[in-house]
Every structure is written in C-alpha cells, then in structure tokens.
Design a protein around this motif. Structure first.
Motif, PDB file in Angstrom:
ATOM      1  N   GLU A  86       0.839  -1.198   0.000  1.00 16.54           N
ATOM      2  CA  GLU A  86       0.000   0.000   0.000  1.00 16.54           C
ATOM      3  C   GLU A  86       0.879   1.254   0.000  1.00 16.54           C
ATOM      4  OE1 GLU A  86      -2.204   0.872   3.540  1.00 16.54           O
ATOM      5  OE2 GLU A  86      -3.791   1.901   2.432  1.00 16.54           O
ATOM      6  N   GLN A  87       1.951   1.199   0.784  1.00 18.16           N
ATOM      7  CA  GLN A  87       2.857   2.345   0.853  1.00 18.16           C
ATOM      8  C   GLN A  87       3.511   2.610  -0.511  1.00 18.16           C
ATOM      9  OE1 GLN A  87       6.103   1.970   3.790  1.00 18.16           O
ATOM     10  NE2 GLN A  87       4.883   3.449   4.975  1.00 18.16           N
ATOM     11  N   ALA A  88       3.877   1.531  -1.200  1.00 21.99           N
ATOM     12  CA  ALA A  88       4.485   1.680  -2.530  1.00 21.99           C
ATOM     13  C   ALA A  88       3.492   2.334  -3.494  1.00 21.99           C
ATOM     14  CB  ALA A  88       4.934   0.319  -3.056  1.00 21.99           C
ATOM     15  N   VAL A  89       2.242   1.889  -3.410  1.00 25.82           N
ATOM     16  CA  VAL A  89       1.203   2.445  -4.281  1.00 25.82           C
ATOM     17  C   VAL A  89       0.969   3.918  -3.953  1.00 25.82           C
ATOM     18  CG1 VAL A  89      -1.297   2.407  -4.719  1.00 25.82           C
ATOM     19  CG2 VAL A  89       0.028   0.277  -4.805  1.00 25.82           C
ATOM     20  N   GLU A  90       0.926   4.228  -2.665  1.00 26.56           N
ATOM     21  CA  GLU A  90       0.649   5.620  -2.273  1.00 26.56           C
ATOM     22  C   GLU A  90       1.821   6.539  -2.611  1.00 26.56           C
ATOM     23  OE1 GLU A  90      -2.380   6.540  -1.765  1.00 26.56           O
ATOM     24  OE2 GLU A  90      -2.832   4.402  -1.950  1.00 26.56           O
ATOM     25  N   ASN A  91       3.040   6.011  -2.544  1.00 21.41           N
ATOM     26  CA  ASN A  91       4.206   6.787  -2.962  1.00 21.41           C
ATOM     27  C   ASN A  91       4.105   7.124  -4.456  1.00 21.41           C
ATOM     28  OD1 ASN A  91       6.925   7.896  -2.670  1.00 21.41           O
ATOM     29  ND2 ASN A  91       7.547   6.149  -3.924  1.00 21.41           N
ATOM     30  N   ALA A  92       3.703   6.142  -5.250  1.00 21.54           N
ATOM     31  CA  ALA A  92       3.561   6.364  -6.689  1.00 21.54           C
ATOM     32  C   ALA A  92       2.428   7.359  -6.964  1.00 21.54           C
ATOM     33  CB  ALA A  92       3.288   5.041  -7.406  1.00 21.54           C
ATOM     34  N   ARG A  93       1.370   7.251  -6.184  1.00 25.71           N
ATOM     35  CA  ARG A  93       0.241   8.173  -6.366  1.00 25.71           C
ATOM     36  C   ARG A  93       0.722   9.614  -6.135  1.00 25.71           C
ATOM     37  NH1 ARG A  93      -5.047   6.410  -6.011  1.00 25.71           N
ATOM     38  NH2 ARG A  93      -4.640   4.708  -4.560  1.00 25.71           N
ATOM     39  N   ARG A  94       1.610   9.772  -5.136  1.00 27.69           N
ATOM     40  CA  ARG A  94       2.137  11.111  -4.875  1.00 27.69           C
ATOM     41  C   ARG A  94       3.049  11.571  -6.014  1.00 27.69           C
ATOM     42  NH1 ARG A  94       2.209  14.678  -1.130  1.00 27.69           N
ATOM     43  NH2 ARG A  94       1.096  13.354   0.356  1.00 27.69           N
ATOM     44  N   GLN A  95       3.830  10.642  -6.570  1.00 27.72           N
ATOM     45  CA  GLN A  95       4.723  11.014  -7.687  1.00 27.72           C
ATOM     46  C   GLN A  95       3.913  11.520  -8.884  1.00 27.72           C
ATOM     47  OE1 GLN A  95       6.759   7.155  -7.732  1.00 27.72           O
ATOM     48  NE2 GLN A  95       8.714   8.188  -7.368  1.00 27.72           N
ATOM     49  N   VAL A  96       2.813  10.818  -9.175  1.00 30.79           N
ATOM     50  CA  VAL A  96       1.964  11.240 -10.305  1.00 30.79           C
ATOM     51  C   VAL A  96       1.303  12.578  -9.982  1.00 30.79           C
ATOM     52  CG1 VAL A  96      -0.127  10.672 -11.632  1.00 30.79           C
ATOM     53  CG2 VAL A  96       1.600   8.904 -11.186  1.00 30.79           C
ATOM     54  N   ALA A  97       0.771  12.692  -8.760  1.00 28.59           N
ATOM     55  CA  ALA A  97       0.104  13.928  -8.350  1.00 28.59           C
ATOM     56  C   ALA A  97       1.073  15.109  -8.410  1.00 28.59           C
ATOM     57  CB  ALA A  97      -0.477  13.774  -6.949  1.00 28.59           C
ATOM     58  N   ASP A  98       2.309  14.892  -7.932  1.00 34.02           N
ATOM     59  CA  ASP A  98       3.303  15.976  -7.907  1.00 34.02           C
ATOM     60  C   ASP A  98       3.564  16.539  -9.297  1.00 34.02           C
ATOM     61  OD1 ASP A  98       3.580  15.943  -5.203  1.00 34.02           O
ATOM     62  OD2 ASP A  98       5.498  14.868  -5.166  1.00 34.02           O
ATOM     63  N   LEU A 142      -5.161  -3.439  -7.130  1.00 27.29           N
ATOM     64  CA  LEU A 142      -4.186  -2.524  -7.724  1.00 27.29           C
ATOM     65  C   LEU A 142      -2.943  -3.295  -8.177  1.00 27.29           C
ATOM     66  CD1 LEU A 142      -4.554   0.521  -5.309  1.00 27.29           C
ATOM     67  CD2 LEU A 142      -5.475   0.250  -7.624  1.00 27.29           C
ATOM     68  N   ALA A 143      -2.454  -2.952  -9.382  1.00 28.13           N
ATOM     69  CA  ALA A 143      -1.297  -3.634  -9.969  1.00 28.13           C
ATOM     70  C   ALA A 143      -0.026  -2.944  -9.475  1.00 28.13           C
ATOM     71  CB  ALA A 143      -1.390  -3.583 -11.488  1.00 28.13           C
ATOM     72  N   THR A 144       0.433  -3.388  -8.294  1.00 27.40           N
ATOM     73  CA  THR A 144       1.533  -2.683  -7.616  1.00 27.40           C
ATOM     74  C   THR A 144       2.732  -2.421  -8.533  1.00 27.40           C
ATOM     75  OG1 THR A 144       0.852  -3.898  -5.659  1.00 27.40           O
ATOM     76  CG2 THR A 144       2.908  -2.665  -5.506  1.00 27.40           C
ATOM     77  N   HIS A 145       3.183  -3.450  -9.242  1.00 23.65           N
ATOM     78  CA  HIS A 145       4.391  -3.280 -10.067  1.00 23.65           C
ATOM     79  C   HIS A 145       4.172  -2.249 -11.179  1.00 23.65           C
ATOM     80  CE1 HIS A 145       1.959  -6.196 -12.132  1.00 23.65           C
ATOM     81  NE2 HIS A 145       2.774  -6.230 -13.171  1.00 23.65           N
ATOM     82  N   GLN A 146       2.976  -2.275 -11.788  1.00 22.83           N
ATOM     83  CA  GLN A 146       2.684  -1.300 -12.844  1.00 22.83           C
ATOM     84  C   GLN A 146       2.631   0.111 -12.260  1.00 22.83           C
ATOM     85  OE1 GLN A 146       3.038  -3.380 -15.235  1.00 22.83           O
ATOM     86  NE2 GLN A 146       1.097  -3.164 -16.321  1.00 22.83           N
ATOM     87  N   ILE A 147       1.999   0.192 -11.089  1.00 22.57           N
ATOM     88  CA  ILE A 147       1.790   1.495 -10.460  1.00 22.57           C
ATOM     89  C   ILE A 147       3.120   2.120 -10.026  1.00 22.57           C
ATOM     90  CG2 ILE A 147       0.844   2.551  -8.355  1.00 22.57           C
ATOM     91  CD1 ILE A 147      -1.653   0.724  -8.799  1.00 22.57           C
ATOM     92  N   VAL A 148       3.990   1.339  -9.386  1.00 25.64           N
ATOM     93  CA  VAL A 148       5.287   1.928  -8.997  1.00 25.64           C
ATOM     94  C   VAL A 148       6.073   2.311 -10.248  1.00 25.64           C
ATOM     95  CG1 VAL A 148       5.421   0.737  -6.758  1.00 25.64           C
ATOM     96  CG2 VAL A 148       6.535  -0.278  -8.759  1.00 25.64           C
ATOM     97  N   GLY A 149       5.893   1.544 -11.323  1.00 18.71           N
ATOM     98  CA  GLY A 149       6.577   1.874 -12.579  1.00 18.71           C
ATOM     99  C   GLY A 149       6.102   3.209 -13.124  1.00 18.71           C
ATOM    100  N   MET A 150       4.794   3.406 -13.123  1.00 20.11           N
ATOM    101  CA  MET A 150       4.255   4.673 -13.636  1.00 20.11           C
ATOM    102  C   MET A 150       4.690   5.824 -12.730  1.00 20.11           C
ATOM    103  SD  MET A 150       0.408   5.663 -14.816  1.00 20.11           S
ATOM    104  CE  MET A 150      -0.196   7.347 -14.833  1.00 20.11           C
ATOM    105  N   GLY A 151       4.677   5.595 -11.428  1.00 22.12           N
ATOM    106  CA  GLY A 151       5.088   6.653 -10.494  1.00 22.12           C
ATOM    107  C   GLY A 151       6.526   7.083 -10.741  1.00 22.12           C
ATOM    108  N   GLU A 152       7.409   6.109 -10.854  1.00 23.29           N
ATOM    109  CA  GLU A 152       8.833   6.413 -11.079  1.00 23.29           C
ATOM    110  C   GLU A 152       9.016   7.108 -12.439  1.00 23.29           C
ATOM    111  OE1 GLU A 152      11.045   6.183  -8.884  1.00 23.29           O
ATOM    112  OE2 GLU A 152      12.935   6.402 -10.003  1.00 23.29           O
ATOM    113  N   ALA A 153       8.298   6.621 -13.442  1.00 26.45           N
ATOM    114  CA  ALA A 153       8.395   7.237 -14.775  1.00 26.45           C
ATOM    115  C   ALA A 153       7.958   8.703 -14.725  1.00 26.45           C
ATOM    116  CB  ALA A 153       7.532   6.471 -15.783  1.00 26.45           C
TER     117      ALA A 153
END
Ligand SMILES: *Cc1c(COP(=O)(O)O)cnc(C)c1O
Length: 385
Positions: A48-60, A244-255
């Motif tokens: 969940e933390q990984a997903v929420e970190n990515a959500r913040r990256q996209v939001a930022d 939620l597809a954790t691996h896809q989501i962290v990938g999109m966040g990092e991208a």
C-alpha cells in the motif's frame, strides 16, 4: 538482421531501465508483491505504501493532491471513465458534450457510444494546424453543456492545445474541462490548477513507464461525481474497482518522477534531433510539414512525401520503425482521420509518415533514418516516373 531504429515513441515508449528495475522489485516473494488492499499484515501495508508513494509522484507532476488520482488500466480507460462516468452521473444537469474530431479514438469512440445512449455531442473541426480555438469552443457551448473534452497534445501531429484558454471558456459556459494528456507527460507543464483542468487522463507507456497502467485525475474541490464503469471491491474511492497492480503502479510513479526531473532536458535534446532530421531533408522537393512545428512538441513530426505511397515508403524503410498516422489504424489503408480533418488531400495523407523521438534517440539514429529515407524516396520517385 539489424534491429530497426525506433522512431515510433508516440505509439509507445520503451520502459526506462530505472523504471524496469524498480518494477522487478515489486513482483516476487523477496519483493513487495502483496495485495495493497491487505490490511492484516505488514506485507500488505508495504505494498500500500508503494502504491501511495507512486500516487504522490503522479500527483506531484501535475500539481494535484494524491487523493485526486484514480488508477486505471491506461489512458483509454481514463478517457472512458471521465466521459461516460461524468455524463451519466450528471445527466440531470445536461446531456451535451463538446469535443473535437481529432481526438484519439479513446475519446472519439467513447463519445460515439454516448451518442447512442442519448447524449448529444458537438464535434469541433480543427484548423489547418490541427487545433481547436477558444472562439470555436465559445460558439459551441450551450445551456446544457456539461463537459468539454480536448486533448493536450495530438498524437498524430504533436500540436499543443491552448489548455488554459479552452478551460476558461468551458468554465464560463458552466461545464467541466477534461484533457487527454497521454502524449503530454514530460513534454508540457501539466499543472492542473494553473491550467484549470478538472479531469485529466494519463498513461504510463507514453512516458517511459509500463503498458497497462494509467490514471484519471479527478478534481476534489469542488468534488466531482463519476459513475463507476467497473464494479467490485470499491477500490479507488468506488470509482474503479480491482486489485491494484503494484508493479505497474510503482513503474508509472517512477516514470512520472523522471519526467518531472528530466523532461525538460529530454525535450531540449529532442528539439535538436528533430531539427537535424528537417535539415537533412531540406534539399529535397515535395516534402510537406503536416505538423505546425511552431505550436507542437518537438518529439512528434508528421511529414507528407509528394509522389509516393506511404505504405510503399514504409516497406522501403524497413530499418526504421515508424508509423503512418496513428498506429491504431495501421491495419486499414484509409488515410488518417486526423490528416483528413486538417484538409490534407487524400494522396498526401496516404503519403504521410509520423516520426516520433524520445529519451533514447541518438544523432546516429536520425542519420540512419535520413539516409534510409533519402534512398527510399529517390527509388520510389524514380519508379513513379
Ligand atoms: C496512447 C494514447 C491513448 C491511449 O492510452 P493507453 O494508455 O494506451 O490506453 C489515449 N490518448 C492519446 C492521445 C494517446 O496518445
């Protein structure tokens, strides 16, 4: 056989190796693989933390609050959720949608589906440059207009809409403003507050993230109600169920974090590459710029080659991977609807190629493409005589 030079970044980008590395750490038993919705153990919390970190990256990247990001399977689903979800939830307020004829099929076909459901759509034609003006939008607005949907960057031409001005007109007419920004991430400033965007579709794989992941930005203040298209466990505040597809989501966040950090530098380098291609063709006759480069992102360049057929040209360019118009249409030999809409004659539309560049394109790639192109053009034109 040599690997072709890849000049089709507008169809999809390769995943950045840094993104792929992070994704690989979110799949296996020794990584963060658990269900982010699992509340009963630490492994679930980590996911969940990984997903929420990515959500913040996209939001930022777009100046949003993380709670305004809804994960989807891609920009196509985000477009469907924005248009269908908003119009169905607000049918008591009005039934009218305004969009343009040069939108991606994900918007065009969704708007057609809404028409068959009884909603009314005004289809704005673009000018010669492929863009809709705020004046055109003002004239199309009606009492019962609830939503305006226009793309940030056209996927075939690369031209950029004046989002701030269009948003202002939509709001003045009492409608919300949806933007398909799949081609704009890392290319444009996408600050939703500054631009006045209420709903925005995003995709992972057009910005060096993985395919199969995207997001819809949904403004919270004032709160926007959407009718869900996918029902299930009530994930994503009920707007989009499904684990939620954790691996896809962290990938999109990092991208998206990389797009924020490196997008501008990428675009500066890519501008030089685009200009190198144009300079390398400058002495040849009968080449038309379908892309109005002064109002376009530098990574997409659409050119028409007089006196040749686009498919034959593509065949002759086996060492270069690129596309005629939109990749989604490459099965049919009909000219691209976008090129038709900007008034390009059929023969020229069929003789058009979309060059699209990206983070990993080199000067050597451009030079390879140039010499292949010059060779192919000379050959085909000689045959035609
Ligand atoms: C690629 C693209 C889409 C579709 O995105 P997916 O994530 O592949 O579903 C939508 N709109 C535009 C403008 C695109 O370029």
């Amino acid at each position: 056989m040599t690997t072709p030079v890849y000049l089709d970044y507008a169809a999809t980008t390769p995943v950045d190796p840094r993104v792929a590395e992070l994704m690989s750490r979110h799949l296996t038993l020794d990584g963060i693989f658990a269900n982010p919705a699992s509340r009963s153990h630490m492994l679930g919390w980590q996911a969940e933390q990984a997903v929420e970190n990515a959500r913040r990256q996209v939001a930022d990247l777009i100046g949003a609050d993380p709670r305004e990001i809804v994960w989807t399977s891609g920009a196509t689903e985000a477009d469907n959720l924005a248009l269908i979800g908003y119009l169905r939830a607000n049918r008591h307020r009005g039934r009218h949608l305004v969009t343009s004829v040069v939108e991606h099929k994900a918007v065009v076909d969704t708007a057609h589906a809404l028409e068959s459901e009884g909603f009314e759509v005004t289809w704005l034609p673009p000018g010669r440059d492929g863009r809709v003006t705020p004046e055109q939008l003002r004239e199309a607005m009606r009492e019962d207009t609830v939503l305006v949907s226009l793309m940030a960057v056209n996927n075939e031409l690369g031209v950029i809409h004046d989002l701030a001005a269009l948003a202002e007109v939509a709001h003045a007419g009492g409608a919300l403003f949806h933007v398909d920004a799949a081609q704009a991430v890392g290319r444009l400033d996408l600050n939703v507050g500054r631009l006045g965007i209420d709903l925005m579709s995003l995709s992972g794989h057009k910005a060096y993230g993985p395919k199969g992941i995207g997001a819809l930005y949904v403004r919270r203040d004032p709160d926007i109600r959407l009718e869900a298209l996918i029902h299930g466990g009530g994930h994503e505040r009920g707007m989009r169920s499904g684990t939620l597809a954790t691996h896809q989501i962290v990938g999109m966040g990092e991208a998206f974090a990389l797009a924020g950090a490196e997008g501008e530098d990428d675009q500066a380098r890519i501008t030089a590459l685009r200009d190198r291609l144009l300079a390398g063709l400058a002495d040849l006759d009968g080449i038309h710029r379908n892309t109005a480069v002064e109002v376009a992102v530098p990574n997409i360049l659409n050119l028409a080659f007089e006196g040749v057929d686009g498919e034959s040209l593509l065949m002759a360019l086996r060492d270069v991977a690129l596309s005629t118009g939109s990749a989604c249409n490459s099965a049919s030999v009909e000219p691209s609807y976008v090129l038709k809409a900007i008034g390009l004659p059929r023969a020229l539309a069929l003789a058009s190629l979309r060059f699209s560049f990206g983070r990993f394109t080199t000067e050597a790639d451009i030079d390879t493409a140039l010499s292949a192109l010059r060779h192919a053009l000379t050959g085909l034109r000689r045959q035609a005589i």
